[in-house]
Design an enzyme around this catalytic site. Structure first.
Site, PDB file in Angstrom:
ATOM      1  NE  ARG A 165      -4.228  -1.595   2.168  1.00 16.73           N
ATOM      2  CZ  ARG A 165      -5.325  -1.580   1.416  1.00 16.73           C
ATOM      3  NH1 ARG A 165      -5.522  -0.615   0.551  1.00 16.73           N
ATOM      4  NH2 ARG A 165      -6.218  -2.539   1.528  1.00 16.73           N
TER       5      ARG A 165
ATOM      6  NE  ARG B 197      -5.020   2.923   3.117  1.00 20.65           N
ATOM      7  CZ  ARG B 197      -5.580   2.018   3.890  1.00 20.65           C
ATOM      8  NH1 ARG B 197      -6.819   2.154   4.263  1.00 20.65           N
ATOM      9  NH2 ARG B 197      -4.919   0.969   4.299  1.00 20.65           N
TER      10      ARG B 197
ATOM     11  CE1 TYR C 270     -12.673  -7.927   1.943  1.00 21.68           C
ATOM     12  CE2 TYR C 270     -10.972  -9.136   0.779  1.00 21.68           C
ATOM     13  CZ  TYR C 270     -11.339  -8.216   1.735  1.00 21.68           C
ATOM     14  OH  TYR C 270     -10.377  -7.588   2.480  1.00 21.68           O
TER      15      TYR C 270
ATOM     16  NE  ARG D 244      -8.662   8.099  -6.352  1.00 17.38           N
ATOM     17  CZ  ARG D 244      -9.179   7.398  -5.341  1.00 17.38           C
ATOM     18  NH1 ARG D 244      -8.445   7.054  -4.323  1.00 17.38           N
ATOM     19  NH2 ARG D 244     -10.430   7.033  -5.354  1.00 17.38           N
TER      20      ARG D 244
ATOM     21  CG  ASP E 105      -8.959  -3.628  -4.110  1.00 12.09           C
ATOM     22  OD1 ASP E 105      -8.687  -2.964  -3.096  1.00 12.09           O
ATOM     23  OD2 ASP E 105      -9.631  -4.668  -4.082  1.00 12.09           O
TER      24      ASP E 105
END
Lengths: 350, 350
Positions: free
Chosen positions: A30, A34, A156, A43, A79
């Site tokens: 990651r 973020r 998921y 973005r 992702d």
């Protein structure tokens, strides 16, 4: 195609193969996204799936951490649910929550909705990889691709979103092993299609995220997760690219996961790397600084990184990484300090 | 007071001490509460803290699973944050989320707000225990008390609520070990006060929940969690009552946790009990059926319970339990079937 190696391969690729390298390579799960202000400036908020569908944007996000940190790999901004989303399964990624599935997999009929993405559907991924490879061509920095392993993706698709207990996915496995087998077959197909578009366009290594495998017992991992994972990893090896298999809280499973055949075993912070090397039979390891240790300032993070280097030892076959993804609150200057200490003091196999 | 034992002690207490027993005792973490229709009928929704403050209600909820399942222990209906709430720290428990702290602990000054509850503040707990003991007097069923261990309680007090990454609590430990030490001292005081009111009024065993200790490295457990936990467990032993120490995902820590001195080591489902017994030096063990295995019908749950019994073996010193709390969606008939198979087929040390 057999795995071939030359001295011109990037440091990351040589470390994956357990070859001596001048410095310990480092990247961060990651690393793109973020925690970087330049990412937020680019973005704002919204679903990651919209950003992934825009190759110019996704390429730029992929490159941002390479420029800032000088890490030894760019990692595709994507992702694990992207190939399912692109094939039209109906997935959104909700900021602060994670993937949410409108109609989860519960029965045989749901497999019909679970298509393998076509080349046309995967075109945005191909273009992002192609653009990133072109930008990276002037450097020694490889692109690392990734995908989700069958159990973690299934969790998921079956739970309908993030889970702590995995009650639905475990129930389905035990209640209907035949359906689980057919679901796994489909997930292997989707995963190889997603990895193929990354490898064919230039990814030099791939990581398979079985992030939640640590929720399984050894018996469950052996019966339900090992074989489809091994099929994917064997396919990756046949494409001449090293693979990294990673999950969280997998201390009890490391030997079984190693038997699935990854080139490198990713390890979270709970198992020191000397012990991890022992459990995976001397195979190269990746990890394993606790991302929480990067929240209390650069000095403490650097001290913690030195502990990781000490446990990893000086034998070849160590890729420095966190033990899980970068936490959103992480100060980028702390990660920059970690990269410096790994490059300056990590001398595996020199 | 030394630990004394007679043949008249309840089966649970004798199993805690590793003595031969006629059947393997069984109880379930979170057996009282949200998975039982009679519980929902009794109190509906709302904060658990209101129910805990009503001794007649809390006593009835404590007894419901004993009546329904015939388990070998009643477990006090309470919560690990109760003594902090009763002492006025400002905690609510939000249904579906967990404890939420209005003003988390961040600095030295916050310790002043963290009081040890007085006897008057603990009166509702004393009365609930007294009532439950009176109701249980006609049976062989003991009451098990419990409290939270310092690290797990601190994680709520510092993070301000449930956490996945424990970034704040780990940062505080590493950044200010002296403050961590003073916080731990206070948590030991609160914990012993909370356990004392349970033991003095008749609890025959206590469980110390270090539910989230598995997030720590071995080094962190050794430096920050072991010593205050050991102090509490030594105090429990001095009160003549057996203790059970439990956490989730603690496979890497079991030997260290055992060195803190619990009578019994609680184990989640990730480590088979034969292996767990080895790691804790032959000490009695409690566990370890994955609660998710109770969601797919009685037949599959019973099969899974038999696997647990097989791994535990026939030596004395096994208390059957889940590997974590009962999941809300659990069908009570499934747990009833698990109790039957443990009582019929679990023959440790006979």
């Amino acid at each position: 195609m057999p795995i071939t190696t030359t001295r011109d391969d990037p440091v990351l690729v040589r470390a994956c193969r357990g070859e001596p390298v001048d410095h310990v390579p480092v990247w961060f799960m990651r690393q793109a996204g973020r925690s970087l202000p330049e990412y937020q400036a680019l973005r704002g908020t919204g679903s990651i799936l919209d950003a992934v569908a825009d190759p110019a944007l996704a390429c730029e996000i992929t490159l941002q951490p390479v420029r800032r940190y000088g890490v030894d790999a760019a990692v595709l901004f994507s992702d694990i649910v992207v190939p399912y989303h692109l094939a039209g399964f109906g997935i959104d990624v909700v900021p602060g929550r994670g993937p949410v599935i409108a109609e989860p997999v519960r029965a045989e009929a749901d497999l019909e909705r679970l298509s393998v993405p076509t080349a046309r559907q995967l075109a945005p991924v191909a273009e992002t990889v192609t653009r990133a490879i072109a930008e990276l061509a002037a450097t020694d920095t490889p692109l690392v691709g990734f995908a989700g392993a069958p159990f973690t993706v299934a969790s998921y698709l079956i739970e309908g979103g993030p889970s702590r207990e995995f009650g639905q996915v475990k129930s389905l496995m035990h209640r209907d092993p035949a359906l689980w087998g057919r679901l796994s077959d489909r997930l292997v197909q989707v995963t190889t299609a997603f990895l193929e578009v990354q490898i064919a366009n230039g990814a030099r290594a791939v990581q398979l995220f079985d992030s939640w495998a640590g929720a399984l017992t050894r018996d469950e991992y052996r019966r339900f997760a090992l074989e489809p994972t091994a099929r994917i990893l064997a396919w990756v090896a046949s494409r001449g690219v090293p693979s990294i298999l990673f999950g969280v809280g997998t201390g009890e499973l490391l030997d079984l996961m190693a038997s699935a055949g990854p080139t490198v075993m990713g390890v979270d912070w709970r198992v020191d790397l000397d012990e991890a090397r022992r459990r995976v039979g001397g195979r190269p390891v990746q990890g394993n600084l606790d991302p929480a240790r990067c929240l209390a300032g650069a000095d403490l993070a650097v001290a913690a990184a030195r502990e990781v280097l000490a446990h990893a030892g000086r034998e070849p076959g160590h890729i420095f990484n966190l033990g899980h993804g970068v936490l959103p609150a992480t100060d980028p200057d702390v990660l920059a300090a970690v990269v410096r200490v790994v490059h300056d003091e990590g001398r595996a196999g020199r």
